[in-house]
Design a protein around this motif. Structure first.
Motif, PDB file in Angstrom:
ATOM      1  N   ASP A  93       0.763  -1.098   0.099  1.00  0.00           N
ATOM      2  CA  ASP A  93      -0.071  -0.004  -0.034  1.00  0.00           C
ATOM      3  C   ASP A  93       0.801   1.396  -0.170  1.00  0.00           C
ATOM      4  O   ASP A  93       0.686   2.011  -0.621  1.00  0.00           O
ATOM      5  N   SER A  94       1.845   1.297   0.817  1.00  0.00           N
ATOM      6  CA  SER A  94       2.741   2.352   1.153  1.00  0.00           C
ATOM      7  C   SER A  94       3.406   2.626  -0.338  1.00  0.00           C
ATOM      8  O   SER A  94       3.688   3.714  -0.810  1.00  0.00           O
ATOM      9  N   LYS A  95       3.952   1.648  -0.831  1.00  0.00           N
ATOM     10  CA  LYS A  95       4.734   1.673  -2.141  1.00  0.00           C
ATOM     11  C   LYS A  95       3.763   2.138  -3.095  1.00  0.00           C
ATOM     12  O   LYS A  95       4.571   2.987  -4.025  1.00  0.00           O
ATOM     13  N   ALA A  96       2.532   1.715  -3.273  1.00  0.00           N
ATOM     14  CA  ALA A  96       1.886   2.254  -4.372  1.00  0.00           C
ATOM     15  C   ALA A  96       1.682   3.874  -4.136  1.00  0.00           C
ATOM     16  O   ALA A  96       1.574   4.432  -5.258  1.00  0.00           O
ATOM     17  N   ILE A  97       1.330   4.116  -2.994  1.00  0.00           N
ATOM     18  CA  ILE A  97       1.207   5.800  -2.625  1.00  0.00           C
ATOM     19  C   ILE A  97       2.454   6.364  -3.231  1.00  0.00           C
ATOM     20  O   ILE A  97       2.319   7.674  -3.962  1.00  0.00           O
ATOM     21  N   ILE A  98       3.635   6.099  -2.748  1.00  0.00           N
ATOM     22  CA  ILE A  98       5.005   6.655  -2.853  1.00  0.00           C
ATOM     23  C   ILE A  98       5.324   6.492  -4.261  1.00  0.00           C
ATOM     24  O   ILE A  98       5.679   7.591  -5.016  1.00  0.00           O
ATOM     25  N   ARG A  99       4.773   5.606  -5.312  1.00  0.00           N
ATOM     26  CA  ARG A  99       5.172   5.558  -6.644  1.00  0.00           C
ATOM     27  C   ARG A  99       4.456   6.365  -7.224  1.00  0.00           C
ATOM     28  O   ARG A  99       4.700   7.398  -8.114  1.00  0.00           O
ATOM     29  N   GLY A 100       3.258   6.786  -6.923  1.00  0.00           N
ATOM     30  CA  GLY A 100       2.192   7.607  -7.543  1.00  0.00           C
ATOM     31  C   GLY A 100       2.854   9.282  -7.269  1.00  0.00           C
ATOM     32  O   GLY A 100       2.803   9.871  -7.966  1.00  0.00           O
ATOM     33  N   PHE A 101       3.510   9.569  -5.908  1.00  0.00           N
ATOM     34  CA  PHE A 101       3.748  10.651  -5.780  1.00  0.00           C
ATOM     35  C   PHE A 101       5.179  10.989  -6.423  1.00  0.00           C
ATOM     36  O   PHE A 101       5.227  11.970  -7.123  1.00  0.00           O
ATOM     37  N   CYS A 102       5.928   9.985  -6.375  1.00  0.00           N
ATOM     38  CA  CYS A 102       7.433  10.240  -7.131  1.00  0.00           C
ATOM     39  C   CYS A 102       7.260  10.190  -8.801  1.00  0.00           C
ATOM     40  O   CYS A 102       8.041  10.903  -9.300  1.00  0.00           O
ATOM     41  N   LEU A 103       5.942   9.558  -9.181  1.00  0.00           N
ATOM     42  CA  LEU A 103       5.892   9.908 -10.738  1.00  0.00           C
ATOM     43  C   LEU A 103       5.530  11.311 -11.024  1.00  0.00           C
ATOM     44  O   LEU A 103       5.850  11.789 -12.066  1.00  0.00           O
ATOM     45  N   VAL A 104       4.948  12.034 -10.086  1.00  0.00           N
ATOM     46  CA  VAL A 104       4.606  13.466 -10.219  1.00  0.00           C
ATOM     47  C   VAL A 104       5.672  14.349  -9.711  1.00  0.00           C
ATOM     48  O   VAL A 104       6.170  15.285 -10.402  1.00  0.00           O
ATOM     49  N   PHE A 105       6.525  14.031  -8.496  1.00  0.00           N
ATOM     50  CA  PHE A 105       7.543  14.935  -8.069  1.00  0.00           C
ATOM     51  C   PHE A 105       8.823  14.188  -8.322  1.00  0.00           C
ATOM     52  O   PHE A 105       9.230  13.339  -7.694  1.00  0.00           O
ATOM     53  N   ASP A 106       9.705  14.745  -9.156  1.00  0.00           N
ATOM     54  CA  ASP A 106      10.967  14.183  -9.594  1.00  0.00           C
ATOM     55  C   ASP A 106      11.794  14.242  -8.301  1.00  0.00           C
ATOM     56  O   ASP A 106      12.854  13.285  -7.869  1.00  0.00           O
ATOM     57  N   ASP A 107      12.047  15.143  -7.340  1.00  0.00           N
ATOM     58  CA  ASP A 107      12.623  15.306  -6.212  1.00  0.00           C
ATOM     59  C   ASP A 107      11.917  14.679  -4.864  1.00  0.00           C
ATOM     60  O   ASP A 107      11.929  15.061  -3.900  1.00  0.00           O
ATOM     61  N   CYS A 108      11.024  13.773  -4.954  1.00  0.00           N
ATOM     62  CA  CYS A 108      10.280  13.026  -3.966  1.00  0.00           C
ATOM     63  C   CYS A 108      11.146  12.616  -2.874  1.00  0.00           C
ATOM     64  O   CYS A 108      12.404  11.975  -3.090  1.00  0.00           O
ATOM     65  N   SER A 109      10.730  12.795  -1.727  1.00  0.00           N
ATOM     66  CA  SER A 109      11.566  12.273  -0.262  1.00  0.00           C
ATOM     67  C   SER A 109      10.686  11.758   0.585  1.00  0.00           C
ATOM     68  O   SER A 109       9.171  12.395   0.895  1.00  0.00           O
ATOM     69  N   LEU A 110      11.222  10.857   1.752  1.00  0.00           N
ATOM     70  CA  LEU A 110      10.303  10.583   2.703  1.00  0.00           C
ATOM     71  C   LEU A 110      10.981  10.752   4.173  1.00  0.00           C
ATOM     72  O   LEU A 110      12.151  10.720   4.065  1.00  0.00           O
ATOM     73  N   TRP A 111      10.207  11.485   4.872  1.00  0.00           N
ATOM     74  CA  TRP A 111      10.571  11.734   6.150  1.00  0.00           C
ATOM     75  C   TRP A 111       9.968  11.346   7.384  1.00  0.00           C
ATOM     76  O   TRP A 111       8.571  10.965   7.303  1.00  0.00           O
TER      77      TRP A 111
END
Length: 439
Positions: free
Chosen positions: A267-285
């Protein structure tokens, strides 16, 4: 016009033969008879039935039974006595505010929506919700316009209005009742975030607001309900994040809640994948425990000097709250790092993104508090090795502050273990807390 004598005579004759029966014409022209005595008896029966229903109606059952059972449930979860601050039956939900007190003083409040805990003012909740704002303003200290989607109890909103450099703050929430009821948390009306003259409130769906507004913002943050609640997945989909990015000014920053404690790893990977497809500089904190934060920018150039990055710690009001919530120095902010874009691509792998066409990429299963820490433990950047070599961090963090940050990863790891309940009980937790305070 006078009624003819013959008509009156015929009417009187007809009345003799009715013997107490009153006639009226039915819809089809037929004559229907109703006995007056029977009608009076029926009326009396109905009145008696109504009186009995009123007498037997469970008046006060909400307070005596249903609300009491709910409070008892959350007392077991919080392991502390709770008082009811307020209850409101709204258009779309029932809102209940509970308060934990110690020695007669309020310690924190919790907002329940239809019996589900949606937000609160505990140390834990305030820490991660205010970090959505503090992190963004460290990366973009020139931000002037901010947008908050989902108000909760006002933690992120309070961090926004406490920031004097912001010129306008738009707050969007679907529940007018949740917005208005939050007044009870601010006895000093001037401290209520929605009373700030810079704030504009929009009572509507957050995604609809993004689709219809023409404005752009320097900072967009969101703390919607957990993604597995009905309909909420659309606030965590790739298309939603595309709307968020589209509404950012060039150089703007977006932060978004990721509550992994309620998500399985796919589930988390699916959300992160969608976010990172939009934001090239995505990060997790990290935020607090397993309440994490996704962050992305629309080409943020970086803070430049250390003084620009650290300006919030120079503001007495903001710095006091930061210290209270365990972000005493700017170096501690960097120690919340989990993964940058390259690390996230490796973690997510070929997991397909959560998008509007595939909402079932979020499973219906909850991981549960016992399993979740073990699931996500391998994700953590315990020693700061990812932070040290991250190109994104090199772009956003001043060089000398990066070196200083590496010394804080051990402490943040200990704090996370306490949040996740992995220390081994209250006595062991106190020993860890004592060590952290001493050192």
């Amino acid at each position: 016009m006078p009624v003819p004598v013959t008509c009156r005579a015929k009417a009187a004759e007809a009345a003799k033969h009715t013997h107490g029966i009153r006639h009226r014409v039915g819809l089809a022209g037929r004559t229907i008879g109703i006995d007056r005595r029977a009608a009076r008896g029926l009326l009396a029966t109905c009145a008696a039935a109504f009186a009995l229903a009123v007498a037997l109606f469970p008046t006060g059952a909400m307070q005596r039974f249903h609300l009491r059972a709910l409070v008892d449930q959350w007392m077991r979860i919080d392991r502390a006595p709770l008082a009811v601050l307020g209850v409101r039956e709204g258009l779309t939900e029932t809102l209940i505010y509970l308060e934990r007190r110690f020695a007669g003083e309020p310690r924190y409040q919790r907002m329940l929506t239809n019996s589900t805990s949606m937000s609160g003012t505990s140390f834990f909740a305030r820490r991660y919700m205010k970090l959505f704002v503090w992190w963004a303003l460290a990366v973009d200290p020139d931000a002037k316009k901010a947008l908050l989607i989902s108000y909760g109890v006002g933690n992120s909103a309070k961090a926004l209005v406490d920031t004097p450099t912001l010129e306008s703050i738009d707050i969007v929430d679907i529940s007018r009742d949740a917005l208005e009821m939050s007044r009870i948390l601010f006895p000093d009306a001037s401290q209520w975030p929605l009373a700030d003259p810079r704030v504009r409130v929009h009572v509507e769906d957050g995604r609809n607001f993004l689709q219809t507004t023409r404005e752009r913002f320097d900072l967009i943050t969101g703390e919607p309900p957990p993604p597995k609640l009905a309909g909420v997945e659309s606030l965590y989909s790739r298309e939603h994040f595309e709307l968020v990015r589209d509404r950012l000014e060039e150089g703007g920053v977006a932060t978004w809640w990721l509550p992994v404690h309620g998500l399985l790893e796919p589930d988390s990977k699916a959300i992160i994948r969608g976010f990172c497809l939009v934001f090239d500089d995505c990060s997790l904190w990290r935020g607090a425990g397993l309440d994490w934060m996704l962050a992305g920018t629309r080409g943020a150039p970086g803070p430049g000097t250390r003084e620009r990055f650290e300006w919030q710690w120079g503001n007495p009001a903001i710095a006091a709250e930061m210290a209270l919530l365990g972000v005493e120095t700017p170096a501690q902010l960097g120690a919340l790092f989990i993964a940058g874009p390259d690390d996230l691509r490796e973690i997510v792998g070929d997991t397909p993104p959560l998008d509007d066409d595939h909402p079932k990429r979020l499973s219906s299963e909850l991981a549960g508090p016992q399993r979740t820490p073990a699931i996500y433990k391998p994700w953590a950047d315990v020693e700061g090795s990812r932070f040290a070599k991250s190109p994104l961090v090199a772009k956003l963090w001043p060089a000398d502050l990066r070196e200083e940050t590496l010394g804080w990863f051990g402490a943040e790891s200990d704090i996370d273990r306490i949040f996740a309940g992995e220390i081994g009980g209250p006595v062991a937790e106190l020993a860890e807390i004592h060590r952290l305070q001493r050192d």
